[in-house]
Design an enzyme around this catalytic site. Structure first.
Site, short mmCIF file in Angstrom:
data_model
loop_
_atom_site.label_atom_id
_atom_site.label_comp_id
_atom_site.label_asym_id
_atom_site.label_seq_id
_atom_site.Cartn_x
_atom_site.Cartn_y
_atom_site.Cartn_z
N GLU A 1 5.99 -3.17 7.62
CA GLU A 1 5.57 -2.13 6.67
C GLU A 1 5.14 -0.86 7.42
OE1 GLU A 1 2.62 -3.42 3.81
OE2 GLU A 1 2.02 -1.37 3.32
N GLU B 1 -8.54 4.18 10.19
CA GLU B 1 -9.66 3.64 10.98
C GLU B 1 -9.36 2.20 11.41
OE1 GLU B 1 -9.93 5.19 8.08
OE2 GLU B 1 -10.99 7.03 8.60
N TYR C 1 -1.67 -8.05 -1.94
CA TYR C 1 -2.60 -8.33 -0.85
C TYR C 1 -4.03 -7.96 -1.29
CZ TYR C 1 0.81 -9.09 3.01
OH TYR C 1 1.78 -9.57 3.85
#
Ligand code: FAD
Length: 397
Positions: A245, A384, A129
């Site tokens: 995940e 975050e 990714y």
């Protein structure tokens, strides 16, 4: 196996699992984990192949693809025995990440081609990714896949690829068009990492281990048949995978076992400046961590009650709680290790115990594990970023 629910059947199931880990599973791998030795590619493959041969590699998969059909209680028992035996954590990229994508969105041909090799650990997968300029802002990815007849020609640079240097296959997000909306031009492509034009370079981590890699694609020819889903549908596929995940990070039983170890060690190792036992701050942190694990378990229960894809918005919350709890556990162990652990960053190779006599085995990985756990609140989408998702999708802000 049928799905028993009464107490005596569950106890018999627990005994069966425990017995197999004590006799059927490769004992040399358990000895390595007990000695805090780093496991190599072949160990990881043998571990998962043994589970595959027993039919227990993928409890979460649908039965028709090789899942176990266990009830939630049986899964919980299995996970507890798995952690208690010291079986190495499942390498997730194949079994946990890409397999559900393949059995949910793949064609029957893709399912037949890839799932058995994942289930029996014949092929090792990696996740492609992130890129040097696309991490949190994943939709900014630049790896291109240009159509050329029945193939794509892939050029680009993936990085922070966990165990990329162990992999046979890598699933990637690639840009197949320059659609005005960046996410609309992304496709999900599986690439044989041994293809001509692929270069894999290991990256040494803060913990001293070569866990990461960068993967460079230079005009790599990939069959169009390796794309999962429609061209341009990769973004929604990637989000489905990330929810699985993020939920997988929970691993409640593994955390409970680690806290049992913390408690046992805290009872044995005197705190340097507290005659009555460990400090209040330490004991408070232990209690907070135990409570966080129970809260995490409740959240996972809610997510699982929603079915195989039920995590939804809970996945981000689970990810934050799981990873912060994992970090707290490594902080407790680091505190217990004190200066017994400090110099041992790169000493987890086989034979460390002879080279460093007198070091308690828990203290050797304590430092490396502490450093490695720093990454948990970064990979899979940073804390975050999870908070942004919760604010937008969960709270509608
Ligand atoms: C050990 C490890 C293993 C990994 N394994 C893989 C793997 O197998 N495959 C893979 O594809 N990737 C993997 N990654 C990459 C990981 O997914 C990225 O590191 C992560 O998504 C963050 O991206 P970045 O590193 O580019 O940091 P950046 O995106 O540059 O972020 C830097 C900082 O800015 C903050 N930030 C960024 N955007 C925002 C925002 N909008 N609001 C608030 N704060 C923000 C972040 O939280 C972070 O603190 C791994 C990373 C690590 C450390």
């Amino acid at each position: 196996m049928h799905a028993p629910t009464d107490a005596s059947s569950l106890a018999a199931f627990a005994a069966e699992v425990r017995d197999w880990f004590a006799t059927g599973y490769p004992q040399d791998i358990l000895a390595k984990t007990r000695n805090a030795e780093t496991l190599g590619r072949e160990d990881l493959i043998r571990s998962q192949a043994a589970l595959g041969a027993r039919g227990w590699a993928a409890p979460h998969w649908p039965v028709e693809h090789g899942g176990t059909g266990w009830s939630p209680s049986e899964r919980q028992i299995f996970e507890a025995e798995f952690a208690r035996a010291g079986v190495p954590t499942t390498v997730p990229m194949g079994l946990i990440y890409v397999a559900p994508v393949i059995y949910t969105f793949g064609t029957p041909e893709q399912q037949a081609r890839w799932l058995p090799d994942i289930l029996h650990s014949r092929k090792f997968w990696a996740q492609g990714y992130s890129e040097p300029q696309a991490g949190s802002d994943l939709a900014a990815l630049q790896t291109r896949a240009e159509r050329d007849g029945d193939d794509y020609i892939v050029t680009g640079h993936k990085t922070w690829t966990s165990l990329g240097h162990y992999a046979d296959w890598i699933f990637c997000l690639v840009r197949t068009s320059d659609a005005p909306k960046a996410t609309a031009g992304i496709s999900f492509l599986c690439i044989d990492i041994k293809s001509p034009g692929v270069t894999v370079r290991p990256i040494r981590g803060l913990d001293g281990r070569d866990y990461l890699a960068e993967v460079i694609f230079d005009h790599v020819r990939v069959p169009v048949g390796n794309r999962i889903g429609e061209e341009g549908s990769g973004w929604s596929t990637s989000k489905y995978l990330l929810a699985n995940e993020r939920t997988w990070y929970a691993r409640v039983e593994e955390k409970r076992m680690a806290m049992d170890e913390v408690r046992a060690l805290a009872a044995q190792i005197p705190a340097p400046d507290c005659a009555l036992g460990r400090t209040t701050a330490f004991r408070t942190k232990m209690a907070q961590t135990d409570i966080a694990i129970s809260a995490l378990e409740a959240l996972v229960g809610r997510a699982r009650a929603g079915g195989p894809n039920g995590a939804g918005d809970l996945a981000s919350l689970i990810k934050i709680m799981a990873t912060e709890t994992a970090q707290a556990i490594t902080e407790l162990l680091l505190d217990l290790a004190g200066d017994m652990g400090a110099p041992l960053l790169t000493e987890r190779a086989q034979g460390w115990a002879d080279a460093l006599p007198g070091r308690p085995s828990f203290a050797v990985p304590a430092v490396a594990d502490y450093f490695m756990a720093r990454a948990q609140t970064i990979y899979g989408g940073s804390t975050e970023v999870q908070k942004n998702i919760i604010a937008r999708a969960g709270l509608g802000l």
